[in-house]
Write a protein that holds these residues in place. Structure first.
Motif, mmCIF file in Angstrom:
data_model
loop_
_atom_site.group_PDB
_atom_site.id
_atom_site.type_symbol
_atom_site.label_atom_id
_atom_site.label_comp_id
_atom_site.label_asym_id
_atom_site.label_seq_id
_atom_site.Cartn_x
_atom_site.Cartn_y
_atom_site.Cartn_z
ATOM 1 N N TYR A 9 12.994 -6.341 -2.276
ATOM 2 C CA TYR A 9 12.256 -7.089 -1.258
ATOM 3 C C TYR A 9 10.761 -6.767 -1.314
ATOM 4 N N MET A 10 9.962 -7.605 -0.672
ATOM 5 C CA MET A 10 8.530 -7.325 -0.539
ATOM 6 C C MET A 10 8.353 -5.943 0.090
ATOM 7 N N ALA A 12 9.057 -3.157 -1.291
ATOM 8 C CA ALA A 12 10.008 -2.155 -1.804
ATOM 9 C C ALA A 12 9.319 -1.172 -2.750
ATOM 10 N N GLY A 13 8.150 -1.574 -3.265
ATOM 11 C CA GLY A 13 7.412 -0.682 -4.163
ATOM 12 C C GLY A 13 7.557 -1.059 -5.624
ATOM 13 N N LYS A 14 7.911 -2.296 -5.902
ATOM 14 C CA LYS A 14 8.101 -2.737 -7.295
ATOM 15 C C LYS A 14 6.807 -2.565 -8.097
ATOM 16 N N THR A 15 5.701 -3.009 -7.483
ATOM 17 C CA THR A 15 4.420 -2.915 -8.193
ATOM 18 C C THR A 15 4.001 -1.446 -8.342
ATOM 19 N N THR A 16 4.079 -0.714 -7.249
ATOM 20 C CA THR A 16 3.649 0.697 -7.254
ATOM 21 C C THR A 16 4.477 1.523 -8.230
ATOM 22 N N ILE A 113 1.237 -3.507 7.544
ATOM 23 C CA ILE A 113 -0.169 -3.320 7.171
ATOM 24 C C ILE A 113 -0.506 -4.028 5.857
ATOM 25 N N ALA A 114 0.451 -4.728 5.290
ATOM 26 C CA ALA A 114 0.192 -5.374 3.989
ATOM 27 C C ALA A 114 0.776 -6.775 3.955
ATOM 28 N N GLU A 157 5.337 7.267 -0.667
ATOM 29 C CA GLU A 157 4.152 7.260 0.197
ATOM 30 C C GLU A 157 2.932 7.986 -0.373
HETATM 31 N N1 ADP Z 1 1.205 5.341 1.230
HETATM 32 C C1 ADP Z 1 1.467 4.151 1.761
HETATM 33 N N2 ADP Z 1 1.596 4.025 3.077
HETATM 34 C C2 ADP Z 1 1.834 2.849 3.613
HETATM 35 N N3 ADP Z 1 1.999 1.719 2.900
HETATM 36 C C3 ADP Z 1 1.899 1.810 1.592
HETATM 37 C C4 ADP Z 1 1.656 2.997 0.950
HETATM 38 N N4 ADP Z 1 1.641 2.784 -0.380
HETATM 39 C C5 ADP Z 1 1.864 1.482 -0.533
HETATM 40 N N5 ADP Z 1 2.016 0.896 0.643
HETATM 41 C C6 ADP Z 1 2.220 -0.492 0.880
HETATM 42 O O1 ADP Z 1 3.570 -0.781 0.648
HETATM 43 C C7 ADP Z 1 3.675 -1.963 -0.052
HETATM 44 C C8 ADP Z 1 4.685 -1.767 -1.157
HETATM 45 O O2 ADP Z 1 4.106 -1.571 -2.339
HETATM 46 P P1 ADP Z 1 4.231 -2.629 -3.519
HETATM 47 O O3 ADP Z 1 4.284 -1.759 -4.701
HETATM 48 O O4 ADP Z 1 3.145 -3.648 -3.420
HETATM 49 O O5 ADP Z 1 5.643 -3.323 -3.247
HETATM 50 P P2 ADP Z 1 6.245 -4.647 -3.844
HETATM 51 O O6 ADP Z 1 5.546 -4.932 -5.141
HETATM 52 O O7 ADP Z 1 7.683 -4.328 -3.997
HETATM 53 O O8 ADP Z 1 6.003 -5.698 -2.814
HETATM 54 C C9 ADP Z 1 2.274 -2.332 -0.541
HETATM 55 O O9 ADP Z 1 1.910 -3.560 0.015
HETATM 56 C C10 ADP Z 1 1.370 -1.258 -0.081
HETATM 57 O O10 ADP Z 1 0.225 -1.752 0.569
#
Ligand code: ADP
Ligand code: S3P
Ligand code: MG
Length: 175
Positions: A9-10, A12-16, A113-114, A157
């Motif tokens: 899901y959005m 979930a951290g796929k990009t990170t 927040i995103a 995180e």
């Molecule tokens: N340390 C953090 N604390 C809070 N939110 C975070 C943190 N790191 C990432 N995020 C948010 O969580 C979301 C998940 O990351 P992301 O990798 O973009 O997920 P996905 O690609 O699965 O949608 C991002 O939009 C980012 O802004």
């Protein structure tokens, strides 16, 4: 040859996680949304506005097929990608698929927040966001669950947690 698709899901951290995992494996990273934005010189939001969600999903499928040509790559898909057309079956056929499973509370915390850069969430108040996430997860779960691997991605995180997750993912995939 490794071709890995990260789904979920959005938020979930796929990009990170995908970016960090590709770095660890020393292979290229492709984020499907970024790839689409570069190819079309438009943001995902602009594509949604101009072509509607159906138009975006067509592009997403075509670009998924394009990036699946690459070998030795980590690909992070957009949250909806596995849930349209035969995309999930296609990914299972062409690579290793991982579902990043994250508790709705954690998704809510990250997404509130995103949400601005995600057209599906824009303008939603916090109180309806939680319900929206839970309902969407219910609808999408049957697709996500078709992934070959399920990975608990609640902890992303900070840099240390991301490193630990990368290590765990590497062990799960045995690569
Ligand atoms: N340390 C953090 N604390 C809070 N939110 C975070 C943190 N790191 C990432 N995020 C948010 O969580 C979301 C998940 O990351 P992301 O990798 O973009 O997920 P996905 O690609 O699965 O949608 C991002 O939009 C980012 O802004
Ligand atoms: O879940 C979805 O339907 C979507 C997720 C987004 O990607 P992320 O999951 O990387 O935010 C992006 O593809 C688009 O906004 C639609
Ligand atoms: Mg993403």
């Amino acid at each position: 040859m490794v071709r890995i698709f990260l789904t979920g899901y959005m938020g979930a951290g796929k990009t990170t996680l995908g970016k960090a995992f590709a770095r660890k494996l020393n292979i290229p990273f492709i984020d499907l949304d970024w790839y689409i934005e570069e190819r079309f010189h438009k943001t995902v939001g602009e594509l949604f506005t101009e072509r509607g969600e159906a138009g975006f999903r067509e592009i997403e499928r075509n670009m998924l097929h394009e990036v699946a040509e690459f070998e030795n790559v980590v690909i992070s898909t957009g949250g909806g990608a596995p849930c349209f057309f035969d995309n999930m079956e296609f990914m299972n056929r062409t690579g290793k698929t991982v579902f990043l499973n994250v508790h709705p509370d954690v998704l809510f915390r990250r997404l509130r927040i995103a949400k601005q850069q995600r057209p599906i969430l824009q303008g939603r108040q916090d109180d309806e966001l939680m319900d929206f996430i839970i309902q969407a997860l219910e609808k999408r779960a049957p697709f996500y669950r078709q992934a070959q691997y399920i990975f608990d991605a609640d902890e992303l995180e900070d840099r240390r947690q991301i490193e630990t997750s990368v290590q765990r993912l590497q062990e799960l995939l045995k690569i």
